[in-house]
Each structure stands twice: as C-alpha cells, then as structure tokens.
Motif scaffolding. Structure first.
Motif, PDB file in Angstrom:
ATOM      1  N   ARG A  22     -95.990   6.169  60.964  1.00 24.63           N
ATOM      2  CA  ARG A  22     -95.621   5.792  59.600  1.00 24.63           C
ATOM      3  C   ARG A  22     -96.749   5.092  58.857  1.00 24.63           C
ATOM      4  O   ARG A  22     -96.770   5.095  57.625  1.00 24.63           O
ATOM      5  CB  ARG A  22     -94.355   4.924  59.634  1.00 24.63           C
ATOM      6  CG  ARG A  22     -93.111   5.742  60.010  1.00 24.63           C
ATOM      7  CD  ARG A  22     -91.836   4.928  59.970  1.00 24.63           C
ATOM      8  NE  ARG A  22     -91.774   3.938  61.046  1.00 24.63           N
ATOM      9  CZ  ARG A  22     -90.723   3.149  61.246  1.00 24.63           C
ATOM     10  NH1 ARG A  22     -89.666   3.236  60.459  1.00 24.63           N
ATOM     11  NH2 ARG A  22     -90.734   2.276  62.254  1.00 24.63           N
TER      12      ARG A  22
ATOM     13  N   ASP B 260     -88.549   7.441  61.216  1.00 24.16           N
ATOM     14  CA  ASP B 260     -87.524   6.413  61.027  1.00 24.16           C
ATOM     15  C   ASP B 260     -86.379   6.628  62.002  1.00 24.16           C
ATOM     16  O   ASP B 260     -85.871   5.690  62.617  1.00 24.16           O
ATOM     17  CB  ASP B 260     -86.968   6.461  59.589  1.00 24.16           C
ATOM     18  CG  ASP B 260     -87.962   5.965  58.553  1.00 24.16           C
ATOM     19  OD1 ASP B 260     -88.915   5.263  58.939  1.00 24.16           O
ATOM     20  OD2 ASP B 260     -87.787   6.286  57.365  1.00 24.16           O
TER      21      ASP B 260
ATOM     22  N   ILE C   2     -98.423   8.117  57.300  1.00 24.56           N
ATOM     23  CA  ILE C   2     -97.584   8.798  56.306  1.00 24.56           C
ATOM     24  C   ILE C   2     -97.461   7.977  55.033  1.00 24.56           C
ATOM     25  O   ILE C   2     -97.616   8.499  53.912  1.00 24.56           O
ATOM     26  CB  ILE C   2     -96.193   9.084  56.905  1.00 24.56           C
ATOM     27  CG1 ILE C   2     -96.325  10.090  58.060  1.00 24.56           C
ATOM     28  CG2 ILE C   2     -95.247   9.625  55.838  1.00 24.56           C
ATOM     29  CD1 ILE C   2     -95.070  10.232  58.898  1.00 24.56           C
ATOM     30  N   VAL C   3     -97.180   6.679  55.175  1.00 27.73           N
ATOM     31  CA  VAL C   3     -97.039   5.834  53.985  1.00 27.73           C
ATOM     32  C   VAL C   3     -98.363   5.727  53.244  1.00 27.73           C
ATOM     33  O   VAL C   3     -98.395   5.722  52.005  1.00 27.73           O
ATOM     34  CB  VAL C   3     -96.513   4.442  54.386  1.00 27.73           C
ATOM     35  CG1 VAL C   3     -96.544   3.500  53.190  1.00 27.73           C
ATOM     36  CG2 VAL C   3     -95.083   4.552  54.907  1.00 27.73           C
TER      37      VAL C   3
ATOM     38  N   LYS D 277     -91.745  10.898  57.037  1.00 23.93           N
ATOM     39  CA  LYS D 277     -91.471   9.499  57.363  1.00 23.93           C
ATOM     40  C   LYS D 277     -90.088   9.348  57.987  1.00 23.93           C
ATOM     41  O   LYS D 277     -89.902   8.593  58.941  1.00 23.93           O
ATOM     42  CB  LYS D 277     -91.582   8.631  56.114  1.00 23.93           C
ATOM     43  CG  LYS D 277     -91.315   7.152  56.386  1.00 23.93           C
ATOM     44  CD  LYS D 277     -91.511   6.318  55.147  1.00 23.93           C
ATOM     45  CE  LYS D 277     -91.217   4.846  55.457  1.00 23.93           C
ATOM     46  NZ  LYS D 277     -89.805   4.609  55.797  1.00 23.93           N
TER      47      LYS D 277
END
Length: 443
Positions: A92, A119, A95-96, A115
């Motif tokens: 993540r 999660d 990705i973020v 994402k």
C-alpha cells in the motif's frame, strides 16, 4: 476452552503486543482518512464528478473486498498473520504513492482496486492477531479500544487533511498516507509472530490448532473458506445480526455514497465542510464506542435498534435541511455538522456491539475465515447501496435519495426494537441483532 497465557493477564495496557498492534492500527487508520478525504475532494469537488462516477469510486474500493474476502480470511488462518500485515502495508505504500500521479478518474479506479486487495488481506489478519495476543476475558475491552482508535482517526484525519489540502495541496495527503503505511509496517515488526494466547478449540471448530509441539492440519483452501461460512451459520446470533445490519448498511449507502453531491446543492459551499462533517461523525461514533460497554442495562438489540433509527432520522433530516434551506450560510453548515455527529453516534451504537459479539463468539483458529466472510457480506451492501443510490440520485435527485434512505433506516431500527428476545446466555443476549460494518476496511 483452556488458555495458556504467556504474556501477562493484567490490564491491556500491560500487554505489549496489544499496545504495539493498536499503535500500528492508529497510524494506519489516520492515513486512511487522509487518503479518502483527498480522493473525495479531488474527484467530487475539484473534478466535479457525476453521481455515477462517484459511485464507481465507491465500487472500486468495495468490489475487491466482496470477491476476495473469504479467501483472504482463509489465507490469514493458514499463514503467519504478522507477515501478512507487513506485506499488505508494504504494497500500500507503493499504491498510495501512485495516487500522486493520477490525472484521470480511471487512474483512481485502478489504484483503489489494487489498494483494496491489500486492505482485505490486512483486516482479517489483524482481527486474528488480536485474538492471538489478547485473553478471551479482555476481548470486549480490546475491541472497544480498537473501535475508539478507528473513530479518533476520523476526527484527526479529516482535520489534518483539510490543513494539508489548504496549505500544501492534495498531494501531501497521499504522501502522508504512504508514510503511515511505512511506519505501521515497521512497528508491526515488534509484534510476536507466534501465538501468545494458546487455545485448544478443536472440539468446537474441528480444526487442529497450531501449538509449540504440533503442526496445524493442512486443509484445502476452498474447504477452509467454506468453514467460515459454516461457522457463521452455526452462530445464530451472529448470523442473524449480520444479515440484519447488512440491510442497514445497504439503506445507509443510498445516501452516504452521494454526500458530496448533496453538499454541491449548497451555493458557495466550502471545500472544508466535508472534512468537518466526517470529523463530526467520528466524534459521534467515538462517544458511542466509549458508551456501549458502560450502558450495561440495555441489550444489544436495544442499542442497535436505537442507533439505526437515530441514524435514519438524521439522514432524512439532512436531506430536508438542504432542500428547504438552500444557502451555505453558517447556520446551515453548523446544522449539517451537528446532524453528522448524531448520525455517527447512531452508527456507533449499531456497529460496536456486534464487533464485540463477533470477537467473543468466534473461535480463534476460525477468526480469519469468519471475519473474511463477514466482510464479504457487508461489502455486498456497500456495493449494492451506492449503485442504488446512484440510480435514485440520477432519477429523482439527491434530496429524495437522502429522505428515502432515512425512512428505510428508521423503519429497520423500529423492527430491531420490536424484535422479541428469545433468551439469555450469560451476559450476552440471544436472538437480538448487533453488528459491525465494513470500509474499506472496509478496512
């Protein structure tokens, strides 16, 4: 059930593994709210997205949870939960960070899908790890603390996000979010990889638990996934509560997914109002989370029924406020903020009791599979709700959608209150719904 507690049986604050896990969760949750508010501001207010485009944003975050929830739960029960969480955090970060370079809405869709895949890997692993490190008699307190942390992040995150957007731009929200996952992953290194609380639950689950001198029985991936569904079916309180609150989440999402569209009906609306309303909702849910365990005279059904009914009344009122008071004056904004705080309190009373119930009733070796399945059921509501909300807003307008959502939620809450309890076992009420959501956390 036999407990062999390796780490202290005292207060939770003396449980170092639990405290470390909660610190990691707090940092990660804070980053999640920075990230979500930045996307809503970018797509809804800056790119002026249509109701359907906003619906697709919600679906992109929710659909992977629906499709992979039970599988991720089975994975969390087969592999080391600590390292699953660390891998999810690492993915993540990348990705973020990629959100910084998104300049078209389809970029947002793709990144949200990616994402969400991680999660859904993180969430059942975290819930399972909680039961690995916390004694059964402290689970209710541990779940309440976890819920308080989640709601505090809703207060601090939007406020910090508003400051970052105003002072430095949306990019810094994504930078902070990526940094939160990095810090969370590093902190998780200090959590024990092994099970701290040893339990023997084979007589309940049929699954041989891993201990120092034994190796867990290997089962097929599909078989373990189906076991989560069967376990829910064997817990009637949990299963009934899950289905009933899934309906509540469905009705809530008719309106909640289109909040940005509602705010755009107010001329001269401030871009900060969304953040303040989300923060107010967090305050309300925080108060509810802290009050649930202290309100011992009421059963879970009463708490959940009142919470659902209050949420419905508030959602419907918010739609009416925008409809009859179409000015973005300070009075209208303060009223909306107050309504969101009340809605948050209602949601808290509809969510926290089930989180406690689910943790207490689910055998630890089955935690990943059960939580993964619960996540998929709730995500189904989180997917169907925005789609229906998009249809309602497109066909009739956003104000009728809010009023419809409010009426349905209120009626559902009344049904909760009218449901007759069958019996009591210990301190837990039997046959009364109480539940937990999803977001994306789901995570």
């Amino acid at each position: 059930m036999t407990n062999s507690i390796v780490e202290g049986q005292g207060e939770l604050k003396q449980n170092r593994a639990f405290v470390t896990l909660m610190i990691s969760q707090a940092i990660s949750n804070l980053g999640d709210w920075l990230h979500l508010l930045a996307i809503l501001t970018l797509v809804g207010l800056r790119w002026n997205a249509t109701p359907w485009e906003i619906t697709f944003v919600t679906l992109s975050a929710a659909l992977p949870i629906l499709l992979t929830g039970p599988f991720a739960g089975a994975l969390a029960d087969r592999l080391n939960r600590k390292w699953l969480m660390i891998i999810a955090d690492g993915a993540r970060i990348i990705i973020v960070g990629a959100f910084i370079f998104a300049d078209q809405i389809w970029h947002i869709y793709v990144l949200l899908i990616l994402k969400s895949l991680f999660d859904v890997m993180f969430s059942p692993a975290k819930n399972g790890k909680l039961k690995e490190i916390v004694p059964h008699h402290q689970l209710a307190q541990a779940v309440s603390i976890s819920s308080v942390i989640e709601q505090m992040s809703k207060i601090i995150g939007p406020a910090l996000g508003g400051l970052l957007v105003a002072g430095f731009g949306i990019t810094w929200c994504f930078v902070m979010d990526a940094a939160s996952f990095l810090i969370s992953g590093i902190i998780l290194l200090w959590i024990p990889g092994h099970r701290v609380i040893q339990r023997v639950d084979s007589d309940v689950t049929g699954v041989e638990e891993e201990t120092a001198g034994s190796t867990r029985v290997k089962q097929s991936f599909w078989k373990e996934t189906l076991e989560g569904i069967r376990m829910l079916a064997s817990l009637p309180r949990v299963g009934t509560s899950l289905l009933l609150l899934a309906a509540a989440i469905l009705f809530l999402q008719f309106a909640d997914s289109q909040t940005v569209i509602l705010f755009r009906q107010l001329p001269g609306i401030s871009g900060d109002l969304l953040g303040w309303c989300v923060a107010a909702s967090g305050v309300g849910t925080l108060i509810a989370a802290m009050s649930v365990r202290k309100w011992k005279t009421a059963g879970h059904g009463l708490k959940m029924g009142l919470g659902t009914a209050v949420t419905g009344l508030v959602i419907g009122t918010a739609g009416l406020v925008v409809g009859v008071w179409p000015s973005a004056g300070m009075g209208a904004q303060l009223l909306l903020i107050s309504l969101f705080a009340m809605a948050g309190a209602g949601i808290g009373f509809a969510v926290v009791p089930f989180q406690i119930l689910l943790q207490e009733q689910t055998p630890e070796p089955m935690t990943g599979r059960v939580f993964g399945t619960v996540g998929s059921v709730m995500t189904t509501s989180n997917i169907l709700g925005p789609v229906t909300g998009g249809l309602l807003v497109t066909s009739f307008g956003v104000i009728p959608a809010f009023i419809c959502s409010g009426i349905l939620l209120t009626l559902l809450g009344v049904l909760y209150l009218l449901k007759k309890p069958r019996a009591k076992t210990g301190h837990m009420e039997v046959g009364i719904p109480a539940q937990s959501v999803a977001p994306g956390e789901v995570s």
